[in-house]
Write a protein that holds these residues in place. Structure first.
Motif, PDB file in Angstrom:
ATOM      1  N   SER A   1       0.856  -1.201   0.000  1.00 29.53           N
ATOM      2  CA  SER A   1       0.000   0.000   0.000  1.00 29.53           C
ATOM      3  C   SER A   1       0.887   1.244   0.000  1.00 29.53           C
ATOM      4  CB  SER A   1      -0.897   0.002   1.237  1.00 29.53           C
ATOM      5  OG  SER A   1      -1.631  -1.169   1.308  1.00 29.53           O
ATOM      6  N   THR A   2       1.487   1.492  -1.137  1.00 32.50           N
ATOM      7  CA  THR A   2       2.403   2.638  -1.237  1.00 32.50           C
ATOM      8  C   THR A   2       2.014   3.589  -2.363  1.00 32.50           C
ATOM      9  OG1 THR A   2       3.826   1.229  -2.582  1.00 32.50           O
ATOM     10  CG2 THR A   2       4.451   1.495  -0.277  1.00 32.50           C
ATOM     11  N   GLY A   3       0.992   3.199  -3.150  1.00 31.49           N
ATOM     12  CA  GLY A   3       0.659   3.950  -4.354  1.00 31.49           C
ATOM     13  C   GLY A   3       0.333   5.413  -4.101  1.00 31.49           C
ATOM     14  N   ASP A   4      -0.371   5.685  -2.992  1.00 33.08           N
ATOM     15  CA  ASP A   4      -0.818   7.069  -2.760  1.00 33.08           C
ATOM     16  C   ASP A   4      -0.196   7.635  -1.480  1.00 33.08           C
ATOM     17  OD1 ASP A   4      -2.063   5.442  -1.014  1.00 33.08           O
ATOM     18  OD2 ASP A   4      -4.083   6.243  -1.312  1.00 33.08           O
ATOM     19  N   LEU A   5       1.043   7.279  -1.243  1.00 33.86           N
ATOM     20  CA  LEU A   5       1.712   7.742  -0.012  1.00 33.86           C
ATOM     21  C   LEU A   5       2.560   8.990  -0.219  1.00 33.86           C
ATOM     22  CD1 LEU A   5       3.134   4.698   1.999  1.00 33.86           C
ATOM     23  CD2 LEU A   5       1.495   6.418   2.729  1.00 33.86           C
ATOM     24  N   GLY A   6       2.685   9.410  -1.473  1.00 37.43           N
ATOM     25  CA  GLY A   6       3.483  10.607  -1.768  1.00 37.43           C
ATOM     26  C   GLY A   6       4.979  10.376  -1.635  1.00 37.43           C
ATOM     27  N   LEU A   7       5.416   9.130  -1.792  1.00 34.40           N
ATOM     28  CA  LEU A   7       6.836   8.815  -1.583  1.00 34.40           C
ATOM     29  C   LEU A   7       7.741   9.525  -2.575  1.00 34.40           C
ATOM     30  CD1 LEU A   7       6.602   5.013  -0.741  1.00 34.40           C
ATOM     31  CD2 LEU A   7       6.855   6.947   0.804  1.00 34.40           C
ATOM     32  N   GLU A   8       7.176   9.798  -3.772  1.00 35.58           N
ATOM     33  CA  GLU A   8       8.002  10.413  -4.808  1.00 35.58           C
ATOM     34  C   GLU A   8       8.479  11.805  -4.378  1.00 35.58           C
ATOM     35  OE1 GLU A   8       4.867   9.300  -5.139  1.00 35.58           O
ATOM     36  OE2 GLU A   8       3.816  11.225  -5.140  1.00 35.58           O
ATOM     37  N   CYS A   9       7.664  12.488  -3.560  1.00 37.30           N
ATOM     38  CA  CYS A   9       8.047  13.859  -3.198  1.00 37.30           C
ATOM     39  C   CYS A   9       9.190  13.893  -2.181  1.00 37.30           C
ATOM     40  CB  CYS A   9       6.842  14.670  -2.722  1.00 37.30           C
ATOM     41  SG  CYS A   9       6.379  14.329  -1.043  1.00 37.30           S
ATOM     42  N   VAL A  10       9.492  12.740  -1.580  1.00 37.08           N
ATOM     43  CA  VAL A  10      10.629  12.717  -0.646  1.00 37.08           C
ATOM     44  C   VAL A  10      11.744  11.810  -1.160  1.00 37.08           C
ATOM     45  CG1 VAL A  10       9.585  13.390   1.543  1.00 37.08           C
ATOM     46  CG2 VAL A  10       9.262  11.066   0.706  1.00 37.08           C
ATOM     47  N   GLY A  11      11.625  11.406  -2.430  1.00 36.06           N
ATOM     48  CA  GLY A  11      12.698  10.628  -3.060  1.00 36.06           C
ATOM     49  C   GLY A  11      12.816   9.204  -2.548  1.00 36.06           C
ATOM     50  N   VAL A  12      11.726   8.647  -2.015  1.00 36.16           N
ATOM     51  CA  VAL A  12      11.765   7.246  -1.560  1.00 36.16           C
ATOM     52  C   VAL A  12      11.292   6.350  -2.715  1.00 36.16           C
ATOM     53  CG1 VAL A  12      10.768   5.555   0.026  1.00 36.16           C
ATOM     54  CG2 VAL A  12      11.440   7.810   0.877  1.00 36.16           C
ATOM     55  N   GLN A  13      12.171   5.439  -3.099  1.00 33.34           N
ATOM     56  CA  GLN A  13      11.872   4.562  -4.240  1.00 33.34           C
ATOM     57  C   GLN A  13      11.105   3.329  -3.794  1.00 33.34           C
ATOM     58  OE1 GLN A  13      12.968   5.380  -7.360  1.00 33.34           O
ATOM     59  NE2 GLN A  13      13.901   7.234  -6.473  1.00 33.34           N
ATOM     60  N   CYS A  14      10.294   2.806  -4.709  1.00 35.81           N
ATOM     61  CA  CYS A  14       9.603   1.535  -4.445  1.00 35.81           C
ATOM     62  C   CYS A  14      10.021   0.526  -5.505  1.00 35.81           C
ATOM     63  CB  CYS A  14       8.091   1.702  -4.565  1.00 35.81           C
ATOM     64  SG  CYS A  14       7.427   2.739  -3.287  1.00 35.81           S
ATOM     65  N   SER A  15       9.934  -0.754  -5.177  1.00 42.45           N
ATOM     66  CA  SER A  15      10.275  -1.775  -6.176  1.00 42.45           C
ATOM     67  C   SER A  15       9.216  -1.748  -7.274  1.00 42.45           C
ATOM     68  CB  SER A  15      10.299  -3.155  -5.525  1.00 42.45           C
ATOM     69  OG  SER A  15       9.005  -3.503  -5.093  1.00 42.45           O
ATOM     70  N   PRO A  16       9.640  -1.939  -8.535  1.00 41.65           N
ATOM     71  CA  PRO A  16       8.672  -1.821  -9.627  1.00 41.65           C
ATOM     72  C   PRO A  16       7.620  -2.924  -9.609  1.00 41.65           C
ATOM     73  CG  PRO A  16      10.882  -2.397 -10.459  1.00 41.65           C
ATOM     74  CD  PRO A  16      11.004  -2.214  -8.984  1.00 41.65           C
ATOM     75  N   ASP A  17       7.937  -4.099  -9.075  1.00 37.02           N
ATOM     76  CA  ASP A  17       6.969  -5.203  -9.131  1.00 37.02           C
ATOM     77  C   ASP A  17       5.831  -5.044  -8.112  1.00 37.02           C
ATOM     78  OD1 ASP A  17       8.974  -5.467  -7.307  1.00 37.02           O
ATOM     79  OD2 ASP A  17       9.274  -7.626  -7.555  1.00 37.02           O
ATOM     80  N   GLY A  18       6.132  -5.136  -6.824  1.00 46.62           N
ATOM     81  CA  GLY A  18       5.049  -5.116  -5.838  1.00 46.62           C
ATOM     82  C   GLY A  18       4.887  -3.790  -5.128  1.00 46.62           C
ATOM     83  N   GLY A  19       5.634  -2.752  -5.554  1.00 51.11           N
ATOM     84  CA  GLY A  19       5.526  -1.435  -4.928  1.00 51.11           C
ATOM     85  C   GLY A  19       6.084  -1.393  -3.506  1.00 51.11           C
TER      86      GLY A  19
ATOM     87  N   THR B   1      14.629   4.078   4.878  1.00 48.16           N
ATOM     88  CA  THR B   1      14.408   4.202   3.436  1.00 48.16           C
ATOM     89  C   THR B   1      15.470   5.123   2.827  1.00 48.16           C
ATOM     90  OG1 THR B   1      13.036   6.175   3.580  1.00 48.16           O
ATOM     91  CG2 THR B   1      11.915   4.059   3.895  1.00 48.16           C
ATOM     92  N   ASP B   2      15.260   5.513   1.570  1.00 48.10           N
ATOM     93  CA  ASP B   2      16.196   6.431   0.915  1.00 48.10           C
ATOM     94  C   ASP B   2      16.264   7.784   1.630  1.00 48.10           C
ATOM     95  OD1 ASP B   2      16.680   4.573  -1.049  1.00 48.10           O
ATOM     96  OD2 ASP B   2      15.039   5.273  -2.311  1.00 48.10           O
ATOM     97  N   ALA B   3      15.212   8.133   2.363  1.00 53.80           N
ATOM     98  CA  ALA B   3      15.226   9.392   3.130  1.00 53.80           C
ATOM     99  C   ALA B   3      15.613   9.061   4.575  1.00 53.80           C
ATOM    100  CB  ALA B   3      13.851  10.048   3.087  1.00 53.80           C
TER     101      ALA B   3
END
Ligand SMILES: Cc1cc2nc3c(=O)[nH]c(=O)nc-3n(C[C@H](O)[C@H](O)[C@H](O)COP(=O)(O)OP(=O)(O)OC[C@H]3O[C@@H](n4cnc5c(N)ncnc54)[C@H](O)[C@@H]3O)c2cc1C
Length: 471
Positions: A269-287, A297-299
């Motif tokens: 459940s990471t799709g709508d967490l806004g991770l992109e705005c803090v530069g936290v990457q998710c795995s492409p397969d299961g998010g 994390t990356d932050a």
């Protein structure tokens, strides 16, 4: 609990803000609050595809009892959080700036809160298939016990632990169950143990379909239960489903089911967490979120625990353990890291399966077959003797690394209460358990676990005996 109104020192509203109030989130929050930190949990379960239909809940007493238990547990949890001093808002959390989380309450009210540390503990949700009819007509594990009717004849799509557990559970209620093993049987688990579980299910009466694919699900004419009474587990009060399956040899088959339960994996459940705005990457397969050994994390100030993590086992116990250790590292100066190896797991099929450490496949791949010895045995629990239940159902094996004094790499148990039996062996494996130590342990009569102190036969011996027998 209402959010706090008291002013805080520094630029933050909270020392720690946890997004997600499941096993991992609760553990990290309670531990941090116990260390006198000001902690807020945001937790909101958005309805599943079926859940959003708001179907009336009229299934069996069993389903009602399950719901009741969940509600009672939820109330107890709220009381516990209050006692621990953890703040809780039933709201969706989304990171909008480095230390800022946008909180959206159920009534749509939004506000922004700041925390020095953010923990993502949002877990995962069942995946759907793109197959026509899957989204509209199939259910997932989240919906099954809220169905407005008994599931009736059920097709379980997926051979994961979740799928097999539900298949056996429904079958135990007297329902006809078919499991479509798409793609595999218990992926990630020891495959010989998986076969034994499947055999047990087949002997019980569960049908399994290998290498088949779900091609389409359609609704047929509604079939009302005309009995007038309460539906029994085997009756369905709704329309049947016509399911099209592509078989292993490419043929198209159509079958009728009352319920199709999808158990085809889970997505973080990471799709709508806004991770992109803090530069936290998710795995492409299961998010899922990759983290370092400190669950970071990356932050630097954003951590992740529980099943949202990438590449780590997902169990309740592990999420709780990881969350507790994280809070202690952050707020007590502890250094202990969560070990993600030798995590005990259990599959709650009728014939329970529990395992800790490596599978045979993993051990052979890591150390080479010549270095791996597998000791194994069937056992007959005492309580099975009087009813003369099958002597060759319950089974254990210990996978050992020969060059390291037969250090135990994996313990696997198939039988009643396997999870409970395993717990002590999991502790021993943390201490570097060897086969010699197993042999030197006094067996406790008349218990099942004592089989591990008298393992003499290896799989190689059994295979040699079978070869000779076949000559
Ligand atoms: C059917 C099934 C059976 C299982 N059986 C077992 C078992 O027998 N033993 C075992 O050890 N493990 C079992 N597991 C696995 C276990 O449930 C998970 O490993 C564990 O729940 C992970 O905890 P978590 O805290 O990471 O996530 P979860 O417990 O899933 O909690 C995540 C929470 O975050 C909330 N959330 C998500 N996004 C947001 C957001 N943006 N804002 C606010 N809240 C949010 C969710 O609603 C949820 O409440 C099972 C799992 C399933 C699906």
């Amino acid at each position: 609990m209402d959010p706090p109104t008291r002013p805080t020192t520094g630029p933050y509203d909270y020392d720690m803000l946890v997004i997600g109030g499941g096993a991992g989130g609760l553990a990290v929050a309670k531990e941090a609050a116990g260390l006198r930190k000001k902690v807020l949990i945001l937790d909101l379960l958005t309805p599943s595809v079926r859940g959003s239909e708001r179907a009336p809940h009229v299934w069996s007493d069993l389903a009602a009892a399950v719901q009741q238990t969940v509600e009672t547990r939820s109330r107890e949890l709220m009381r516990e959080l209050k006692n621990c001093g953890v703040f809780y808002i039933r709201a969706h959390g989304k990171i909008v700036e480095s230390h800022t989380v946008e909180v959206t309450e159920v009534n749509g009210r939004k506000r922004r809160l700041k925390a020095e540390i953010i923990v993502i503990a949002t877990g995962d949700r069942p995946q759907y298939l793109d197959t026509p009819g899957a989204r509209e007509l199939c259910v997932t594990s989240e919906d099954l016990l809220s169905l407005p009717h008994p599931p009736g004849r059920t097709l379980v799509v997926g051979g994961s632990s979740e799928g097999l557990e539900f298949a056996d559970f429904l079958f135990g209620l007297g329902l006809p169950v078919t499991v479509l093993l798409q793609p595999d049987l218990l992926p990630g688990f020891d495959q010989k143990m998986a076969e034994k579980i499947e055999n047990h299910m087949i002997v019980s009466g569960v049908e399994t379909l290998h290498k088949c694919t779900l091609a389409k699900v359609e609704k047929t004419e509604a079939k009302e239960d005309g009995s007038g009474g309460s539906p029994t587990p085997t009756q369905s009060s709704t329309g049947r489903l016509r399911v099209t399956i592509i078989t292993a040899d490419g043929r198209t088959e159509q079958r009728g089911f009352d319920t199709v339960l999808l158990s085809v994996g889970r997505k973080a459940s990471t799709g709508d967490l806004g991770l992109e705005c803090v530069g936290v990457q998710c795995s492409p397969d299961g998010g899922r979120i990759p983290v370092n050994e400190r669950d970071q994390t990356d932050a630097d100030h954003i951590y992740a625990v529980g099943s949202v993590q990438h590449g780590r086992p997902s169990t309740t116990g592990l999420a709780v353990h990881a969350g507790t250790l994280l809070a202690r590292r952050l707020f007590r100066g502890d250094t202990a890291l969560c070990e993600y190896t030798n995590v005990p797991v259990v599959v709650l099929t009728q014939m329970e399966y529990a395992a800790c450490g490596l599978t045979e496949e993993e051990a052979n791949a890591a150390f080479g077959e010549a270095s791996v010895e597998v000791y194994h045995s069937y056992y007959w629990p005492l309580e099975w003797e009087l009813p003369a239940r099958n002597k060759y159902s319950c089974y254990v094996k210990a996978i050992c690394l020969v060059p390291e004094q037969e250090r135990v790499l994996g313990v696997h148990i198939l039988g009643p209460n396997a999870g409970d039996i395993l717990q002590g062996f999991a502790a021993a494996m943390k201490g570097g358990l060897t086969k010699q130590q197993l042999d030197a342990t006094v067996g406790l009569q008349p218990g099942s676990a004592q089989v591990f102190s008298s393992l003499t036969e290896t799989q190689r011996m059994t295979e040699a005996l079978m070869m000779r027998g076949n000559c």
